[in-house]
Design a protein around this motif. Structure first.
Motif, short mmCIF file in Angstrom:
data_model
loop_
_atom_site.label_atom_id
_atom_site.label_comp_id
_atom_site.label_asym_id
_atom_site.label_seq_id
_atom_site.Cartn_x
_atom_site.Cartn_y
_atom_site.Cartn_z
N GLU A 116 41.16 57.82 46.53
CA GLU A 116 40.99 56.89 45.42
C GLU A 116 41.64 55.53 45.64
N TYR A 117 42.56 55.42 46.60
CA TYR A 117 43.31 54.18 46.78
C TYR A 117 42.74 53.35 47.93
N MET A 136 43.00 50.61 43.47
CA MET A 136 41.98 51.63 43.65
C MET A 136 40.70 51.01 44.20
N HIS A 137 39.83 51.86 44.70
CA HIS A 137 38.49 51.41 45.07
C HIS A 137 37.77 51.00 43.79
N ASP A 139 35.46 50.77 40.63
CA ASP A 139 34.78 51.82 39.88
C ASP A 139 33.30 51.50 39.75
N SER A 146 44.49 48.04 39.42
CA SER A 146 45.69 47.85 40.22
C SER A 146 46.91 47.86 39.31
#
Length: 257
Positions: A116-117, A136-137, A139, A146
């Motif tokens: 996820e990061y 994070m990537h 959404d 962040s």
């Protein structure tokens, strides 16, 4: 005490404001999105509202309530009546304790450990305490969330205490990591305690469900990656040279099959 109907709770808050605080019901009906301040309620009216709400639901109204609408006050009461969020998730990793500890506490390496990061930026270190920014990537809406967190590791007890510094939609978020050796590996456990802000898009129960779902995914990913690393290191370890056998011996050294 629980609140089961947001509409009835909004009506209850409105009744309190009309009966105890001098609110004009027609003004409230004309402008349902108006703040309490815009509806003409002064600090004394807010004190009376706070007293009634505290007595009825055991919930404290913040000083900033004057900037909230009546539905927002009702939402705040509903969320605070709900119990705080609490989750506990764990997994057993078939790897040495020292490896599990070192890999999972290498915050800079988290983008390679969690799915996820996207980034982990170390901001400050003070002994066993590290402050860092996680991103994070993006959404499904293209938003890359962040925030800044801080964690303190205790190698002696194999525990980590962490918290969000930039809380975002959370009123608070605290995480407790524990590592326990078992016959089949290391049990890594995450315990999270939190509460959502009244303005958050999800309540405590909704976030609890999200965290439980995501924790199961991430723990499984970490287990796979650490166990794969364990296998790679075992394969790369040098083997001891064969023991020489005296002439005429049986030749049954440790590496013979």
């Amino acid at each position: 005490m629980t609140v089961t109907d947001d509409r009835s709770l909004t009506a209850e808050i409105t009744d309190i404001l009309v009966t105890n605080c001098g609110l004009d019901p027609d003004a409230a009906a004309r402008a349902p999105a108006a703040s309490l301040e815009e509806l003409g309620l002064d600090s004394l009216a807010l004190l009376e509202l706070s007293a009634v709400v505290a007595d009825r639901w055991r919930v404290s109204i913040p000083e900033q309530a004057a900037q909230l609408s009546i539905p927002a006050v009702a939402d705040l009461v509903a969320r605070r009546v709900d119990p705080p969020g609490h989750t506990e998730n764990s997994i057993v990793i078939a790897a040495p304790l020292e490896l599990v500890w070192s890999v999972t506490n290498d915050v800079a390496g988290w983008p390679d450990l969690f799915t996820e990061y996207a980034r982990a930026e170390i901001l400050d270190r003070d002994g066993d305490t590290v402050r860092f920014r996680l991103t994070m990537h993006p959404d499904e809406n293209g938003v890359a969330w962040s925030w800044v967190s801080e964690r303190t590791a205790d190698p002696a007890t194999r525990q980590v205490r962490a918290r969000r510094v930039e809380t975002g939609p959370f009123e608070y978020m605290r995480i407790h990591w524990t590592y326990t050796e078992q016959p089949d590996g290391v049990r890594m456990t995450w315990v999270q305690d939190f509460a959502m802000k009244p303005t958050a898009p999800v309540d405590n129960a909704g976030m609890t469900e999200r965290i439980n779902t995501n924790s199961a995914v991430q723990l499984s990913v970490i287990k796979d990656r650490v166990e794969r690393l364990t296998g790679e290191r075992a394969s790369a370890a040098p083997t001891a040279p064969p023991t020489s056998t005296p002439t005429g011996g049986s030749g049954t050294g440790a590496h013979d099959e």
